[in-house]
Design an enzyme around this catalytic site. Structure first.
Site, PDB file in Angstrom:
ATOM      1  N   GLY A 338      54.547  57.608  34.514  1.00  7.83           N
ATOM      2  CA  GLY A 338      55.979  57.824  34.717  1.00  7.83           C
ATOM      3  C   GLY A 338      56.664  56.574  35.231  1.00  7.83           C
ATOM      4  O   GLY A 338      57.794  56.258  34.845  1.00  7.83           O
ATOM      5  N   TRP A 341      56.941  54.198  32.358  1.00  6.72           N
ATOM      6  CA  TRP A 341      57.990  54.652  31.439  1.00  6.72           C
ATOM      7  C   TRP A 341      59.339  54.055  31.822  1.00  6.72           C
ATOM      8  O   TRP A 341      60.164  53.751  30.959  1.00  6.72           O
ATOM      9  CB  TRP A 341      58.073  56.182  31.467  1.00  6.72           C
ATOM     10  CG  TRP A 341      59.191  56.760  30.642  1.00  6.72           C
ATOM     11  CD1 TRP A 341      59.164  57.075  29.321  1.00  6.72           C
ATOM     12  CD2 TRP A 341      60.514  57.094  31.094  1.00  6.72           C
ATOM     13  NE1 TRP A 341      60.375  57.583  28.922  1.00  6.72           N
ATOM     14  CE2 TRP A 341      61.221  57.605  29.989  1.00  6.72           C
ATOM     15  CE3 TRP A 341      61.165  57.006  32.331  1.00  6.72           C
ATOM     16  CZ2 TRP A 341      62.539  58.028  30.082  1.00  6.72           C
ATOM     17  CZ3 TRP A 341      62.481  57.428  32.427  1.00  6.72           C
ATOM     18  CH2 TRP A 341      63.159  57.942  31.317  1.00  6.72           C
ATOM     19  N   HIS A 342      59.558  53.863  33.124  1.00  7.55           N
ATOM     20  CA  HIS A 342      60.858  53.366  33.575  1.00  7.55           C
ATOM     21  C   HIS A 342      61.071  51.893  33.257  1.00  7.55           C
ATOM     22  O   HIS A 342      62.224  51.442  33.179  1.00  7.55           O
ATOM     23  CB  HIS A 342      61.008  53.580  35.088  1.00  7.55           C
ATOM     24  CG  HIS A 342      61.389  54.975  35.458  1.00  7.55           C
ATOM     25  ND1 HIS A 342      60.456  55.977  35.662  1.00  7.55           N
ATOM     26  CD2 HIS A 342      62.592  55.554  35.672  1.00  7.55           C
ATOM     27  CE1 HIS A 342      61.086  57.095  35.983  1.00  7.55           C
ATOM     28  NE2 HIS A 342      62.374  56.878  35.986  1.00  7.55           N
ATOM     29  N   GLY A 343      60.023  51.150  33.082  1.00  5.67           N
ATOM     30  CA  GLY A 343      60.231  49.747  32.769  1.00  5.67           C
ATOM     31  C   GLY A 343      58.945  48.969  32.717  1.00  5.67           C
ATOM     32  O   GLY A 343      57.930  49.356  33.297  1.00  5.67           O
ATOM     33  N   PHE A 489      66.417  52.028  30.622  1.00  5.62           N
ATOM     34  CA  PHE A 489      65.184  52.736  30.366  1.00  5.62           C
ATOM     35  C   PHE A 489      65.193  53.415  29.006  1.00  5.62           C
ATOM     36  O   PHE A 489      64.199  53.972  28.611  1.00  5.62           O
ATOM     37  CB  PHE A 489      64.923  53.784  31.461  1.00  5.62           C
ATOM     38  CG  PHE A 489      64.989  53.181  32.846  1.00  5.62           C
ATOM     39  CD1 PHE A 489      64.367  51.982  33.117  1.00  5.62           C
ATOM     40  CD2 PHE A 489      65.690  53.828  33.861  1.00  5.62           C
ATOM     41  CE1 PHE A 489      64.423  51.426  34.382  1.00  5.62           C
ATOM     42  CE2 PHE A 489      65.753  53.279  35.125  1.00  5.62           C
ATOM     43  CZ  PHE A 489      65.124  52.072  35.382  1.00  5.62           C
TER      44      PHE A 489
END
Length: 489
Positions: A338, A341-343, A489
């Site tokens: 997770g 996933w954000h960066g 994102f």
């Protein structure tokens, strides 16, 4: 095309008039096929508008969203008609590889190249040098969101949770529907596809609710998020050593308020925009900083992402069905992914690690105390739990916001000095920060009453209130444009 720009207002006005104008078309004959024919013009119109909205960001990536949507639509139909488990699993594997392959290439290729070069330089004792020829362009805006949405559709069909959709055009619209396209919420196919099949309607109370959501979302973004970013947060995280411990701590609290107001404000605008088109999205935030433990926080923060990670990653990994150690492993893997996933940065991964660790500790405490997993009630009184949870979340936000580990460590080091002078914390900024936190802790019932009161007002009174909001937004708007946090994102 920014959600708070004049361009978006004009774009949405065209979409609104065209959608509802075409929705008034009546079928020439009263059969199911007649109703279907009558819906084609509005579906095609909104699909074209949505693709136009995406093209305004970068038209070169239109083939990507169109191609991935098309592949997933037809693969799902093949899966639905395939009885052999091995073939079904192979087809599902193809769609997962394609979706994650697109996401990985465009979002993480540069990150991978840079880390390989750093490793090579460390081994050889030379200076890292990455050629621009090895880099890809900036990742397509919203790729993390529309990839998850389209992939979840195929997974749902494979599981038998959802029948394969019949309409190709409606499926393309589901993926590209512009209110949620670039920064969510991550809308499940079971929530949106049936609404695109139904004849849309817009009762006056729903229209009023939509305008209330858009107005509050704009106030969150422009008055709170942008002002705190410009006058406090950005400065503190650029050079934390130039500020006292009190000022840096205020900057950390300010970022907690900023990212909540920024993203929940965007979600309010997106949900309100969809409502004006007769489509209802599920809520995406529920006062997350009032949570008494980290598990509750993730049930209230970015709900569409947290439930997606739960249903499509945590549970398939085994969830909490195995041993305690397996549960902690699954929590950690889910939050690490997770974070990634954000960066494409190790600071995001570390942010995920902190949340995975916190969730594992929360689960261990619940099991040791005999409490059910995920229940808000814990060993500590709720006010103490809320304070501790908020500060742990703020600790993780430091590395989420910091452009590097070095900056994050410098922020913590400056807070540890305990210095209290605060010439860089003007009263108006401190008041805005305190007011933002106070409003966040206002009981939900008050917000619901305000929304109901607005909906019950005569149209003229609603117009006057919205005009007043527009005046406030005009006065508060900064010359410097502050993009939505989650657009990256």
């Amino acid at each position: 095309m920014n959600f708070i720009s004049i361009e978006y207002a004009v774009f949405f006005a065209v979409a609104f008039v065209g959608w509802w104008g075409l929705s008034t078309l009546k079928p020439s004959f009263a059969t199911a096929s007649g109703r279907l024919l009558a819906s084609w013009p509005r579906i095609i119109f909104l699909l074209v508008m949505s693709y136009g909205f995406y093209a305004a960001w970068n038209w070169r990536y239109l083939p990507l969203i169109f191609g991935s949507s098309t592949v997933d639509f037809f693969l799902a139909r093949i899966i639905a008609n395939e009885a052999r488990p091995s073939r079904r699993k192979a087809l599902l594997t193809i769609t997962v590889i394609l979706n994650l392959g697109f996401l990985g290439f465009f979002k993480y290729w540069n990150f991978g190249v840079e880390n390989v070069e750093l490793l090579r330089a460390w081994i050889t004792g030379t200076t890292p040098q990455t050629s621009d020829a090895l880099r890809v362009l900036l990742p397509p805006v919203g790729i993390s969101f529309f990839t998850f949405e389209s992939m979840s559709y195929v997974i749902d069909v494979y599981r038998g949770d959802l029948p394969a959709h019949r309409s190709y055009l409606r499926y393309l619209l589901f993926v590209s529907f512009f209110p949620h396209l670039v920064a969510g919420p991550i809308v499940r196919p079971r929530d949106l596809l049936p609404q695109l099949e139904a004849v849309p309607s817009l009762p006056s109370r729903v229209g009023a609710e939509a305008m209330f959501l858009i107005a509050t979302g704009l106030l969150k973004k422009v008055v709170f998020a942008d002002q705190l970013a410009i006058h406090l947060v950005d400065r503190v995280f650029e050079r934390p050593e130039n500020y006292s411990a009190v000022e840096v701590l205020a900057g950390v609290y300010g970022y907690a308020v900023q990212i909540y107001c920024d993203f929940s404000g965007y979600s309010d605008i997106a949900i309100g925009s969809a409502l004006l088109l007769g489509v209802r999205f599920p809520p995406n935030f529920d006062a997350p900083y009032t949570s008494s433990n980290l598990a509750e926080f993730w049930r209230r923060w970015h709900i569409s992402l947290s439930t997606w990670l739960r249903d499509y990653l945590y549970i398939p990994l085994g969830g909490n069905r195995g041993s305690n150690l397996a549960t902690y492993r699954n929590l950690m893997l889910t939050m690490l992914l997770g974070g990634l996933w954000h960066g494409a940065s190790w600071t995001f991964v570390f942010w995920g690690f902190l949340h995975g660790l916190g969730l594992a500790v929360t689960r261990a405490v619940e099991r040791a105390s005999g409490k059910g997993a995920g229940k808000p009630k814990g060993l500590l009184p709720k006010p103490i739990g809320v304070v501790l949870t908020f500060h742990y979340v703020c600790l993780a936000w430091i590395f989420f916001r910091a452009p590097s580990f070095d900056i994050g460590v410098r922020v913590l080091r400056q807070i540890s000095t305990g210095t209290t002078f605060h010439p860089n914390l003007p009263p108006i900024v401190a008041l805005l920060l305190a007011f933002g936190i106070a409003v966040h802790h206002t009981p939900r019932v008050i917000y619901d009453r305000l929304r109901a009161a607005f909906a019950a007002m005569p149209a003229a009174a609603q117009g006057a209130m919205l005009f007043l909001v527009a005046v406030v937004l005009h006065e508060a708007a900064s010359v410097k444009a502050v993009p939505f946090v989650y657009f990256q994102f």
